[in-house]
Design a protein around this motif. Structure first.
Motif, PDB file in Angstrom:
ATOM      1  N   VAL A 238      13.990   2.977  14.069  1.00 55.00           N
ATOM      2  CA  VAL A 238      13.468   2.116  13.009  1.00 55.00           C
ATOM      3  C   VAL A 238      14.600   1.332  12.347  1.00 55.00           C
ATOM      4  O   VAL A 238      14.475   0.122  12.105  1.00 55.00           O
TER       5      VAL A 238
ATOM      6  N   LEU B 120      12.286  -0.512   3.266  1.00 58.04           N
ATOM      7  CA  LEU B 120      10.984  -0.318   3.903  1.00 58.04           C
ATOM      8  C   LEU B 120      10.152   0.665   3.093  1.00 58.04           C
ATOM      9  O   LEU B 120       8.940   0.469   2.903  1.00 58.04           O
TER      10      LEU B 120
ATOM     11  N   MET C 293       4.336  -2.198   7.658  1.00 59.39           N
ATOM     12  CA  MET C 293       4.213  -1.248   8.756  1.00 59.39           C
ATOM     13  C   MET C 293       2.875  -0.539   8.609  1.00 59.39           C
ATOM     14  O   MET C 293       2.251  -0.592   7.539  1.00 59.39           O
TER      15      MET C 293
ATOM     16  N   ARG D 286       3.375  -0.554   3.014  1.00 60.51           N
ATOM     17  CA  ARG D 286       3.156   0.515   3.986  1.00 60.51           C
ATOM     18  C   ARG D 286       1.662   0.829   4.031  1.00 60.51           C
ATOM     19  O   ARG D 286       1.081   1.238   3.020  1.00 60.51           O
TER      20      ARG D 286
ATOM     21  N   LEU E  31       5.712  -5.242  11.439  1.00 60.01           N
ATOM     22  CA  LEU E  31       6.701  -4.477  12.197  1.00 60.01           C
ATOM     23  C   LEU E  31       5.932  -3.647  13.217  1.00 60.01           C
ATOM     24  O   LEU E  31       5.331  -2.616  12.871  1.00 60.01           O
TER      25      LEU E  31
ATOM     26  N   SER F 129       0.661   3.115   9.822  1.00 62.11           N
ATOM     27  CA  SER F 129       0.734   4.419  10.478  1.00 62.11           C
ATOM     28  C   SER F 129      -0.423   5.312  10.052  1.00 62.11           C
ATOM     29  O   SER F 129      -0.745   5.400   8.868  1.00 62.11           O
TER      30      SER F 129
ATOM     31  N   SER G 132       9.281   5.790   7.385  1.00 58.51           N
ATOM     32  CA  SER G 132       9.693   4.635   6.576  1.00 58.51           C
ATOM     33  C   SER G 132      10.896   4.949   5.702  1.00 58.51           C
ATOM     34  O   SER G 132      11.622   4.045   5.285  1.00 58.51           O
TER      35      SER G 132
END
Length: 528
Positions: free
Chosen positions: A273, A314, A297, A320, A247, A299, A308
């Motif tokens: 999102v 998610l 994802m 993540r 993503l 970050s 998220s």
């Protein structure tokens, strides 16, 4: 391969051929029955025996995993070392045909023999044998899952080898030593290079999507996104070939362009999102197929977990990859991956690597950083004004003093958490070949599935901040020298290269994602 989409029916056995007789009403009727019954029976059997696909199938089963909440004090047996230290990464491999080392076929041909009783009105008539070939064509997902099952089995077998050196051949680097939980199991990394494929969704426009900062405290996020966008490593243009789906939004960019500081309103970030997930789940089948479990994802912003949380799947199911790897805020090591925070102001790391020999490092421990969270407050409050020559703690360095020279002249580098658990000082210490001292609560260090952080770092509990000098003075010279050598060895896994090199930080991040993909099993679905 011409047989793949055919259902073949063998002729009746020669032993049961009917003799040729003159035409009669009865025999004509029997022929009519034969003509109608056999195709109907074949159609029924094909539709019954052929693999049935439900119209939708969520993530059907998670392979057994075991993780504790605190990576530094975890219990259980690890697949990488078989011992009861640190994180426990257990993969349950299938024991059926999928684990075989044989190549997975494009299709499986099953033969089914049936008997057709052609008797009529209790007359004794021959029984006809009909052999059907049912061709079950395997999807790309099924072949991918078969390969992953084989890899899971390989890791479990490799973990049984307790040598400190990998037994696999590699021209570039052979993992060895106690910095790894199990060097042999980690070296199944070689399989990742062969089979790991990432599909990057094309939807979304820069600067929020397909973009990120490359020269800041958030450089890890931007560099990874840009490297995937180049498409030189692991990526595929065929989404059916992919093992995971990226993503491509940047949380740093979401905050920069959509956050409203006057009102502290983050709703626009959340809506963006949510809308993106709605778009890709409506256009492609992959999110709905796994409920997002094979999507990831990434970050390095403190707000990665919060971003998220606007999409429950998610947050709870997807992979993540977060710098803010805080188990007290929902970070789940069995599906989430810890991301090293690297502050690259110049974009290059060559000048940061290395330092003087241990005998020339005159400072026992060093930290410089402003008040940023309660752990730093405790550290600064305890040590800043003591002016201890051994434990040097500053909220701001004098202008004439170089931060990097201080790091490179210290035996131990203090790495306290700030407002969030991650700190770029961990990687800075590794670059300077200074033994990192982690001071944090609920933090999962990067790559802790495969790296044994206790072998090259010191973990100090927050409550022990007043005792830091005593703790570090208690480390013998021999133990320190071993740890410092291991820091130099582990450095290769944290180095950022302009063009990624095997085993560097880019590849290690992908390895962490790959391990988590190994931990799930996804079923295919089609419209029935």
């Amino acid at each position: 391969m011409t047989c793949l989409n055919k259902v073949a029916m063998a002729p009746p056995s020669s032993d049961h051929k009917r003799p040729h007789t003159p035409s009669s009403f009865c025999f004509s009727s029997l022929n009519l029955v034969w003509f109608l019954l056999v195709p109907s029976t074949v159609f029924f059997l094909v539709s019954t025996l052929a693999p049935h696909r439900p119209s939708i199938s969520p993530l059907s089963s998670l392979l057994q995993v075991s993780f504790s909440n605190n990576s530094l004090q975890l219990q259980g047996s690890s697949i990488f070392n078989g011992s009861s230290i640190d994180s426990s990464f257990q993969l349950e491999a299938e024991t059926d045909y999928f684990v075989s080392n044989m190549p997975f076929p494009d299709a499986i041909i099953e033969k089914h023999t049936i008997q057709l009783d052609m008797s009529k009105n209790n007359e004794s008539k021959p029984v006809v044998d009909v052999t059907l070939k049912i061709v079950k064509k395997n999807s790309k997902l099924e072949r991918n899952e078969a390969n992953l099952a084989r890899v899971r089995s390989s890791i479990k077998q490799a973990a049984l080898v307790r040598n400190l050196t990998s037994t696999h051949q590699d021209p570039d680097y052979v993992p060895h030593g106690p910095i790894y939980r199990n060097a042999n199991a980690f070296h199944i990394y070689l399989e990742m290079e062969k089979v790991f494929k990432i599909y990057v969704y094309k939807e979304g426009e820069p600067p929020i999507f397909h973009n990120g900062p490359c020269r800041s405290i958030y450089s890890s996020e931007g560099r990874f996104i840009h490297e995937l966008e180049k498409g030189n490593f692991y990526t595929t243009k065929d989404p059916d070939e992919a093992l995971v789906y990226f993503l491509p939004f940047s949380v740093v960019m979401l905050v920069h362009y959509l956050y409203e500081p006057e009102t502290s309103n983050t709703d626009a970030i959340g809506r963006t999102v949510v809308d993106y997930i709605d778009v890709i789940s409506g256009k492609y089948p992959y999110w709905n197929r796994s409920l997002g479990a094979d999507h990831f994802m990434l970050s390095c912003h403190d707000w990665g977990p919060r971003t998220s949380s606007y999409v429950p799947h998610l947050f709870h199911k997807s992979i993540r990859v977060l710098c803010n790897a805080n188990t007290s805020e929902g970070f789940n090591p069995s599906k989430d991956a810890s991301f090293p925070e690297i502050n690259l102001l110049t974009g290059e790391v060559e000048g940061l690597l290395g330092g003087p020999s241990p005998s020339h490092r005159s400072i026992l421990a060093f930290f410089a950083g402003r008040l940023h969270g309660y752990i730093r407050y405790l550290l600064l409050n305890e040590w800043k004004d003591k002016r201890d020559p051994d434990v040097q703690v500053f909220d701001q360095l004098p202008k004439e003093v170089s931060y990097m020279s201080k790091l490179k002249n210290s035996r131990f580098c203090l790495c306290p958490s700030g407002y969030e658990v991650a700190s770029p000082r961990i990687v800075e210490a590794i670059y300077a070949e200074c033994v990192p001292v982690l001071i944090s609560d609920s933090y999962v260090p990067p790559f802790s599935d495969v790296l044994n952080w206790k072998s090259f770092s010191i973990q100090v509990a927050v409550k022990d901040i007043p005792n830091i000098k005593e703790i570090l003075m208690g480390v013998s010279q021999r133990q320190y020298l071993r740890m410092q050598r291991r820091v130099k060895q582990v450095q290769r896994h944290f180095v950022v290269n302009a063009t990624p090199k095997r085993y560097d930080v880019f590849h290690m991040i992908n390895h962490s994602i790959w391990l988590r993909r190994l931990n799930i099993h996804i079923r295919d679905f089609h419209q029935s």
